[in-house]
Design a protein around this motif. Structure first.
Motif, PDB file in Angstrom:
ATOM      1  N   LEU A  76       0.821  -1.223   0.000  1.00  0.00           N
ATOM      2  CA  LEU A  76       0.000   0.000   0.000  1.00  0.00           C
ATOM      3  C   LEU A  76       0.848   1.263   0.000  1.00  0.00           C
ATOM      4  O   LEU A  76       0.497   2.259  -0.632  1.00  0.00           O
ATOM      5  CB  LEU A  76      -0.940  -0.004   1.217  1.00  0.00           C
ATOM      6  CG  LEU A  76      -2.053  -1.050   1.156  1.00  0.00           C
ATOM      7  CD1 LEU A  76      -2.804  -1.132   2.483  1.00  0.00           C
ATOM      8  CD2 LEU A  76      -3.029  -0.728   0.022  1.00  0.00           C
ATOM      9  N   ARG A  79       2.207   1.678  -3.552  1.00  0.00           N
ATOM     10  CA  ARG A  79       1.133   2.154  -4.448  1.00  0.00           C
ATOM     11  C   ARG A  79       0.819   3.631  -4.221  1.00  0.00           C
ATOM     12  O   ARG A  79       0.576   4.369  -5.161  1.00  0.00           O
ATOM     13  CB  ARG A  79      -0.139   1.342  -4.195  1.00  0.00           C
ATOM     14  CG  ARG A  79      -0.138  -0.009  -4.853  1.00  0.00           C
ATOM     15  CD  ARG A  79      -1.543  -0.575  -4.841  1.00  0.00           C
ATOM     16  NE  ARG A  79      -1.693  -1.657  -3.890  1.00  0.00           N
ATOM     17  CZ  ARG A  79      -2.858  -2.226  -3.595  1.00  0.00           C
ATOM     18  NH1 ARG A  79      -3.976  -1.796  -4.154  1.00  0.00           N
ATOM     19  NH2 ARG A  79      -2.925  -3.217  -2.731  1.00  0.00           N
ATOM     20  N   ARG A  80       0.822   4.039  -2.947  1.00  0.00           N
ATOM     21  CA  ARG A  80       0.432   5.411  -2.634  1.00  0.00           C
ATOM     22  C   ARG A  80       1.553   6.407  -2.941  1.00  0.00           C
ATOM     23  O   ARG A  80       1.324   7.445  -3.560  1.00  0.00           O
ATOM     24  CB  ARG A  80       0.066   5.499  -1.139  1.00  0.00           C
ATOM     25  CG  ARG A  80      -0.395   6.887  -0.682  1.00  0.00           C
ATOM     26  CD  ARG A  80      -0.541   6.934   0.832  1.00  0.00           C
ATOM     27  NE  ARG A  80       0.758   6.770   1.485  1.00  0.00           N
ATOM     28  CZ  ARG A  80       0.935   6.171   2.669  1.00  0.00           C
ATOM     29  NH1 ARG A  80      -0.094   5.659   3.324  1.00  0.00           N
ATOM     30  NH2 ARG A  80       2.141   6.078   3.199  1.00  0.00           N
ATOM     31  N   PRO A  83       3.875   5.308  -7.028  1.00  0.00           N
ATOM     32  CA  PRO A  83       3.080   4.600  -8.040  1.00  0.00           C
ATOM     33  C   PRO A  83       3.895   4.248  -9.287  1.00  0.00           C
ATOM     34  O   PRO A  83       3.612   3.250  -9.947  1.00  0.00           O
ATOM     35  CB  PRO A  83       1.950   5.588  -8.372  1.00  0.00           C
ATOM     36  CG  PRO A  83       2.420   6.922  -7.875  1.00  0.00           C
ATOM     37  CD  PRO A  83       3.308   6.633  -6.708  1.00  0.00           C
TER      38      PRO A  83
ATOM     39  N   ASP B 131      -6.990   2.662 -11.592  1.00  0.00           N
ATOM     40  CA  ASP B 131      -6.667   3.148 -10.250  1.00  0.00           C
ATOM     41  C   ASP B 131      -5.929   2.024  -9.519  1.00  0.00           C
ATOM     42  O   ASP B 131      -6.495   0.960  -9.276  1.00  0.00           O
ATOM     43  CB  ASP B 131      -7.970   3.514  -9.520  1.00  0.00           C
ATOM     44  CG  ASP B 131      -7.714   4.025  -8.104  1.00  0.00           C
ATOM     45  OD1 ASP B 131      -6.559   3.949  -7.633  1.00  0.00           O
ATOM     46  OD2 ASP B 131      -8.682   4.488  -7.470  1.00  0.00           O
ATOM     47  N   ASN B 133      -5.276   1.659  -6.589  1.00  0.00           N
ATOM     48  CA  ASN B 133      -5.838   1.341  -5.276  1.00  0.00           C
ATOM     49  C   ASN B 133      -7.246   0.790  -5.341  1.00  0.00           C
ATOM     50  O   ASN B 133      -7.836   0.496  -4.309  1.00  0.00           O
ATOM     51  CB  ASN B 133      -5.793   2.579  -4.377  1.00  0.00           C
ATOM     52  CG  ASN B 133      -4.360   2.950  -4.054  1.00  0.00           C
ATOM     53  OD1 ASN B 133      -3.619   2.144  -3.501  1.00  0.00           O
ATOM     54  ND2 ASN B 133      -3.958   4.144  -4.436  1.00  0.00           N
ATOM     55  N   ASN B 134      -7.777   0.671  -6.539  1.00  0.00           N
ATOM     56  CA  ASN B 134      -9.141   0.166  -6.637  1.00  0.00           C
ATOM     57  C   ASN B 134      -9.358  -0.565  -7.963  1.00  0.00           C
ATOM     58  O   ASN B 134     -10.106  -0.097  -8.814  1.00  0.00           O
ATOM     59  CB  ASN B 134     -10.132   1.337  -6.475  1.00  0.00           C
ATOM     60  CG  ASN B 134     -11.556   0.849  -6.391  1.00  0.00           C
ATOM     61  OD1 ASN B 134     -11.804  -0.291  -6.002  1.00  0.00           O
ATOM     62  ND2 ASN B 134     -12.500   1.700  -6.785  1.00  0.00           N
TER      63      ASN B 134
END
Lengths: 328, 171
Positions: A76, A79-80, A83, B131, B133-134
């Motif tokens: 996470l 990804r945040r 990216p 996305d 995150n999704n």
């Protein structure tokens, strides 16, 4: 496959300073051993020595050398905050391979030059001093930057191209202690000794990759390949671009599929910084990038392809224009 | 450090041990030593996905890992996912949707898709996720996520339909 002995290390100290070839994911090494391009007499399995976590490091992140590519791209924090790195990893290989391939192993993967991978051809990387059949041969996949009369192979990976744009560093452990090398200096140009892919010396092992503090901005990894998935890059562009009050304030760029290492030319970023985004600016920057490019015949198409890919990425990053860059 | 130590691991829940020539791939071990012929050898170079098995929950190419490297691992093959009397949801869906012609790639497709559905449930992104995150399980997502499994017969549309059906059945 040639015979070899197998050893299983349970801690880092057992793995460094060894003449044995370290094996982690093995997805490239075992492939090359089947082809008898790699013929180690001993393998050292390093999958049980830890180094498989992603942890905060200062304002950045430390990615253990044995973190699997799939786990890194799914993390996470990656990804945040990074990216670009997640995108580059996901653009490479297949899910099965990403589940095994590791951060350190991915950096050490070898070229996919077809001559390197085929015994019976001349290849200075596989057999120093034998010559290079890629020069004057089928060289569609080969380098347009930094090639020499000894080798025109490319470094094939995606992850390292993102890491070059991110200015990551590689932590290395050897019998004489540890050292840190910028990712941009980790891989080598072929020069006269193309059998050396990178700066690792015998017995050294990568222990982690360090990412600097996140810089935000627009992060894009664009990979051009012969099919839409599961193929190596013909060219790729990794870009981190920030805008402030209509001007470009950051342009960290790196390019894949074009050289013996992830290609980083700081002059291109410098040409963009401080300016308002425009097609003319992007064209000038792209011209600067390909100015020193040299085709080998079969790969001449990479020069305009790289130029246009950079322009398209800069357009996307700055929100100007569309995707059609044929006239630029 | 001892040279050529044995590997103790489990295959479909059954304890097994390998000690011998370190060159043996997990794929050859499964087929030739265990007699589990469901897992197929296609290219033997990690390009086709026919040899896909699940190791500790992750789908991997069994041709590109060694039997001796599986120490402590839990390996699941197509035989461990279901049986002719009790097909898994995905196995049943492949039959229903005719998700194969020759069937050679099918065990790899099903092992791969089984783990892929779990990756999606964990929210893992893919190259085509708009996305990161999704990720949305669109057809493009499923195709991209199954790109490590080739089908020379070209049964892709039916493979996709089978996977989609199994995902909906699981919901």
């Amino acid at each position: 496959m040639k015979f070899f002995d197998y050893a299983r290390a349970t801690e880092l100290s057992e793995a460094i300073g060894e003449f044995a070839k370290p094996i982690a994911g093995g997805t490239n090494l075992l492939d090359l051993m089947k082809l008898e391009v790699e013929t180690p007499s001993r393998l050292m399995d390093i999958n049980h020595i830890g180094l498989n976590e992603i942890s905060p490091h200062g304002d950045g992140l430390r990615i253990g050398a044995l973190v699997r590519n799939a786990d890194c791209a799914a993390d996470l924090r990656v990804r945040r905050d990074y990216p670009l790195l997640a995108r580059a990893i996901l653009a490479g290989a297949s899910p099965q391979l990403r589940n095994r391939a590791t951060t350190g192993g991915n950096l050490c993967q070898r070229t996919r030059c077809t001559y390197f991978m085929r015994l019976g051809t001349r290849c200075n990387k596989r057999e120093p001093g034998s010559g290079c059949d890629a020069i004057g041969g089928v060289n569609r996949d080969h380098a347009i930057f930094g090639a020499t009369e000894h080798c025109i192979a490319t470094y094939p990976g995606d992850m390292a191209v993102a890491l070059a744009a991110l200015d990551a560093s590689v932590q290395i452990e050897g019998i004489d202690g540890s050292r840190q090398v910028s990712l941009r200096d980790f891989h080598r140009l072929p020069d006269g000794d193309p059998h050396l892919d990178n700066v690792l010396t015998g017995g050294e092992i990568i222990t982690s990759v360090k990412l600097p503090a996140p810089v935000g901005g627009k992060q894009i990894y664009r990979k051009i390949r012969d099919r839409a998935s599961y193929a190596f890059a013909l060219v790729s562009v990794a870009a981190i671009v920030t805008l402030d009050q209509g001007r470009i304030t950051r342009a960290d760029l790196a390019f894949g599929g074009v050289a013996h290492k992830p290609w980083h030319d700081p002059a291109v970023g410098r040409a963009l910084i401080g300016n308002e985004p425009s097609d003319q600016l992007f064209s000038e920057a792209a011209d600067l990038l390909v100015n020193q490019a040299k085709g080998q015949g079969g790969n001449d198409f990479k020069i305009p392809l790289l130029r246009r890919s950079l322009i398209a990425v800069l357009r996307e990053a700055t929100g100007i224009g569309g995707n059609d860059v044929r006239n630029l | 450090m001892p040279l050529n130590p044995p590997a103790n691991f489990r295959v479909n829940g059954k304890a097994c041990r390998y000690s011998g020539d370190a060159r043996r791939s997990l794929l050859d071990f499964l087929r030739d030593d265990m007699g589990l012929y469901g897992t197929k050898k296609g290219c033997d170079h990690g390009q086709c996905g026919a040899c896909t098995v699940i190791v500790d929950g992750s789908r991997v190419n069994s041709c590109l890992t060694l039997a001796v490297m599986q120490d402590g691992c839990e390996v699941t093959t197509i035989e461990g996912l279901g049986s002719p009397e009790a097909l898994s949801v995905l196995q049943r869906a492949f039959v229903t949707h005719d998700g194969f012609q020759c069937g050679y790639c099918t065990p790899g497709q099903i092992c791969s898709a089984t783990a892929m559905i779990e990756e999606l449930a964990q929210g893992w992104p893919s190259h085509v996720s708009a996305d990161l995150n999704n990720p949305v399980p669109s057809d493009d997502e499923l195709r991209e996520r199954m790109s490590g499994n080739l089908c020379r017969c070209g049964a892709y549309p039916n493979i996709l339909a089978a996977i989609r059906d199994a995902m909906e059945a699981a919901r």
